[in-house]
Design a protein around this motif. Sequence first.
Motif, PDB file in Angstrom:
ATOM      1  N   THR A 262       0.829  -1.204   0.000  1.00  0.00           N
ATOM      2  CA  THR A 262       0.000   0.000   0.000  1.00  0.00           C
ATOM      3  C   THR A 262       0.866   1.257   0.000  1.00  0.00           C
ATOM      4  OG1 THR A 262      -1.594  -1.246   1.291  1.00  0.00           O
ATOM      5  CG2 THR A 262      -1.933   1.119   1.146  1.00  0.00           C
ATOM      6  N   LEU A 393      -5.280   2.500  -0.757  1.00  0.00           N
ATOM      7  CA  LEU A 393      -6.044   2.608   0.490  1.00  0.00           C
ATOM      8  C   LEU A 393      -5.562   1.582   1.510  1.00  0.00           C
ATOM      9  CD1 LEU A 393      -9.582   2.990  -1.084  1.00  0.00           C
ATOM     10  CD2 LEU A 393      -8.056   4.789  -0.255  1.00  0.00           C
ATOM     11  N   SER A 394      -5.559   2.004   2.771  1.00  0.00           N
ATOM     12  CA  SER A 394      -5.062   1.099   3.801  1.00  0.00           C
ATOM     13  C   SER A 394      -5.999  -0.094   3.982  1.00  0.00           C
ATOM     14  CB  SER A 394      -4.881   1.850   5.115  1.00  0.00           C
ATOM     15  OG  SER A 394      -6.051   2.569   5.410  1.00  0.00           O
ATOM     16  N   GLU A 395      -7.303   0.154   3.854  1.00  0.00           N
ATOM     17  CA  GLU A 395      -8.258  -0.967   3.932  1.00  0.00           C
ATOM     18  C   GLU A 395      -9.226  -0.827   2.765  1.00  0.00           C
ATOM     19  OE1 GLU A 395      -9.857  -1.445   8.070  1.00  0.00           O
ATOM     20  OE2 GLU A 395      -8.429   0.189   8.355  1.00  0.00           O
ATOM     21  N   ASN A 398     -13.077  -0.917   3.084  1.00  0.00           N
ATOM     22  CA  ASN A 398     -13.791  -0.045   4.001  1.00  0.00           C
ATOM     23  C   ASN A 398     -14.049   1.301   3.319  1.00  0.00           C
ATOM     24  OD1 ASN A 398     -14.503   1.794   5.942  1.00  0.00           O
ATOM     25  ND2 ASN A 398     -13.030   1.038   7.466  1.00  0.00           N
ATOM     26  N   ASN A 400     -14.702   4.186   4.393  1.00  0.00           N
ATOM     27  CA  ASN A 400     -14.188   5.401   5.030  1.00  0.00           C
ATOM     28  C   ASN A 400     -12.669   5.491   5.035  1.00  0.00           C
ATOM     29  OD1 ASN A 400     -16.723   6.366   5.747  1.00  0.00           O
ATOM     30  ND2 ASN A 400     -16.799   4.918   7.450  1.00  0.00           N
ATOM     31  N   THR A 401     -12.034   4.537   4.413  1.00  0.00           N
ATOM     32  CA  THR A 401     -10.578   4.487   4.514  1.00  0.00           C
ATOM     33  C   THR A 401      -9.906   5.634   3.764  1.00  0.00           C
ATOM     34  OG1 THR A 401      -8.684   3.064   4.217  1.00  0.00           O
ATOM     35  CG2 THR A 401     -10.330   3.029   2.505  1.00  0.00           C
ATOM     36  N   GLN A 402      -8.713   5.969   4.194  1.00  0.00           N
ATOM     37  CA  GLN A 402      -7.930   7.056   3.594  1.00  0.00           C
ATOM     38  C   GLN A 402      -6.717   6.477   2.885  1.00  0.00           C
ATOM     39  OE1 GLN A 402      -8.402  10.550   3.930  1.00  0.00           O
ATOM     40  NE2 GLN A 402     -10.437   9.857   4.531  1.00  0.00           N
ATOM     41  N   ASN A 407       0.436   8.944   6.159  1.00  0.00           N
ATOM     42  CA  ASN A 407      -0.279   8.601   7.385  1.00  0.00           C
ATOM     43  C   ASN A 407       0.664   8.065   8.448  1.00  0.00           C
ATOM     44  OD1 ASN A 407      -2.616   9.410   6.356  1.00  0.00           O
ATOM     45  ND2 ASN A 407      -3.727   7.500   6.692  1.00  0.00           N
TER      46      ASN A 407
END
Length: 429
Positions: A262, A393-395, A398, A400-402, A407
């Motif tokens: 990622t 994206l980190s997830e 999901n 709502n992930t950023q 990060n």
Amino acid sequence: MPYGLVDCNNFFVSCERVFRPELNNKPVVVLSNNDGCVVSRSNEAKAMNIPMGMPFYQLKEHDKNNIVTAFSSNYVLYGDMSHRVMSILSNTIGNIIPYSIDESFFAIDNFQQLPHTKAVALAKNIHQSTGIPVSIGIAPTKTLAKVACKFAKKLKGYKSACIINTDEKRMKALQLTAIEDVWGIGRRTIPTLKQKGIVTAADFLRLNEKDIRREFGLPLAQTWKELNGIDCIDIEKGDNKQSICTSRSFAQMVDNEEQLQTHIANFAAQCAMKLRKQHSAAQSVMVFISSNRFRTDLQQYSNACTQMLEVAASNTYEIVSAASLALHKIFKKGVQYKKAGVVLCDISPANAIQTSMFDENQNRRDKDNRLSALIDSINKANGRDTICLAAQLSEPNNDNTQPLFNNNLRREHLSERYTTNWNELLKVK
DNA sequence: TCTGGGGTCCTAGGACCC
DNA sequence: TCTGGGGTCCTAGGACCC
């Protein structure tokens, strides 16, 4: 044709002070990414013997009474302040030769064009208009302009501008300049020179040019010539970078491949965006990863892999895919990774891409290119990473992930983006 | 516990050619 | 035992800069 050099004093610190004038005359430092180490120091901080590059945690020990103010680096602010300084300079002088974020050379026809009084006025104008103090050096060559600039900065009597326009002044200046302060002579060559009894720049001139060329190579021989007043170093590079790199150290070490993938996707996407910005395409994508070299108690591993593209590309999808493949080839399980990065090489203008006779993917590539251009325009209007690849994206599952970019970065002493963000303007009571 | 990021240019040596 | 010479191109690594 003489050269001038305008150099911003303690640039990052000066930028912060413009909006925090109460910090004038106080020790201030600016830290690198991750609040890692000191990269800019005020004169007061220098006087406290805080060296360039000192790790921040050592500074905390060093500065027991907490009198030093530290800032995380705020590159948006520094970039904007730099632009202001350079605009004034180019409006006054005409053609300038930018060299770094905080300094710029310029060529003048003769010394009469910018006598000391005018140079002093220029420095004063820049300071008054932007809040950034600058020093100006003028001399027959760029290397000598650097020397002159150091004197302008160090000695108050010069009023921020120093001119070397005679052989006598040149020799005097070189006698007073330590060899390690000469532009182009780095830490690896200093010990060898010292062994030969060379302590000042004037000592260095006593060597023979051919001997320098043989023992130290072309760049040092050019420095020798420049100190002798012969102009031979050309720093005017094209607008386009020949390599584009995005890399970070992580605040927390990363050990699983998915998370590292990622990060790499974000670095690659960032590289691709920079690449498109200069209207270029890259033929190869290099990925590097490394463990924490300071943690000798942990397993050490670092590696890099270059992935060639069939046809030079600039779209995010292809570059992220190539980077992902490269990472997979070098990823080793069980290592705590501290740093990773992506470098684009073999860069050429996008409108002169050598296509491949056997390329069956041209249609897909055209689509990807159009998609990337669209993403750029949306992100330009709405902010970075408004749209990105799911791989960033980190997830990914999901909603709502950023995006992961930045990060995993420590920035605990960040100032506001005073000049570029409406929400962060300076508040006046 | 915590140690930056992004560039440029040059050179030696290997691969390859005839 | 003896085993060309001369050239080009590419690349990794090293030096430097801010």
